[in-house]
Motif scaffolding. Sequence first.
Motif, PDB file in Angstrom:
ATOM      1  N   TYR A  99       0.822  -1.204   0.000  1.00  0.00           N
ATOM      2  CA  TYR A  99       0.000   0.000   0.000  1.00  0.00           C
ATOM      3  C   TYR A  99       0.858   1.257   0.000  1.00  0.00           C
ATOM      4  O   TYR A  99       1.951   1.275   0.567  1.00  0.00           O
ATOM      5  CB  TYR A  99      -0.890   0.059   1.245  1.00  0.00           C
ATOM      6  CG  TYR A  99      -1.882  -1.056   1.359  1.00  0.00           C
ATOM      7  CD1 TYR A  99      -2.915  -1.184   0.444  1.00  0.00           C
ATOM      8  CD2 TYR A  99      -1.797  -1.969   2.391  1.00  0.00           C
ATOM      9  CE1 TYR A  99      -3.839  -2.206   0.557  1.00  0.00           C
ATOM     10  CE2 TYR A  99      -2.713  -2.984   2.517  1.00  0.00           C
ATOM     11  CZ  TYR A  99      -3.735  -3.097   1.596  1.00  0.00           C
ATOM     12  OH  TYR A  99      -4.649  -4.109   1.708  1.00  0.00           O
ATOM     13  N   LYS A 119      -5.513   5.698   1.041  1.00  0.00           N
ATOM     14  CA  LYS A 119      -4.629   4.541   0.885  1.00  0.00           C
ATOM     15  C   LYS A 119      -4.970   3.856  -0.430  1.00  0.00           C
ATOM     16  O   LYS A 119      -6.138   3.660  -0.751  1.00  0.00           O
ATOM     17  CB  LYS A 119      -4.833   3.585   2.055  1.00  0.00           C
ATOM     18  CG  LYS A 119      -3.955   2.356   2.026  1.00  0.00           C
ATOM     19  CD  LYS A 119      -4.235   1.450   3.209  1.00  0.00           C
ATOM     20  CE  LYS A 119      -3.723   2.008   4.498  1.00  0.00           C
ATOM     21  NZ  LYS A 119      -2.287   1.951   4.669  1.00  0.00           N
ATOM     22  N   GLY A 121      -3.480   0.529  -3.077  1.00  0.00           N
ATOM     23  CA  GLY A 121      -2.522  -0.555  -3.124  1.00  0.00           C
ATOM     24  C   GLY A 121      -3.037  -1.775  -3.834  1.00  0.00           C
ATOM     25  O   GLY A 121      -4.035  -1.726  -4.549  1.00  0.00           O
TER      26      GLY A 121
END
Length: 135
Positions: A99, A119, A121
């Motif tokens: 991430y 975030k 990822g």
Amino acid sequence: MKKIYLAALLALGGLLDATAQQDPHYTQYMYNMNVINPAYAGSKENLSIGLLYRKQWVDIEDSPSTGTFSGHSPVGKNVGLGLSAIVDQIGPVKETNVYADFSYTLKLGGEHRLALGIKAGATFHDVGLFTDIGE
């Protein structure tokens, strides 16, 4: 009365197609802050790096284990960036997460701050159920 039956049927129908996953287990949240909360990235005055490993039931074969690497740093006046990698294994199932975090901090006056984070990822699954066949 037909509405109640319809609502019950829809609720039960949703349960028949339910799926779930096993999330990594953390016992030390204070050392995993940016892994859990992307707004934490850049909250320290300099580069912060962490490395953790957890193995549950040490003497049992294929017991759950989790390894975590994380780092974050401020990169601008109010901007922070972070990176984290988690490897979680439970029996034959191995999950690897990578991430990147972005945070922006608003100074509200005095010691008060409001941090916002995002975030992004990728997650990689390796289900090794059939690796021992033919050996």
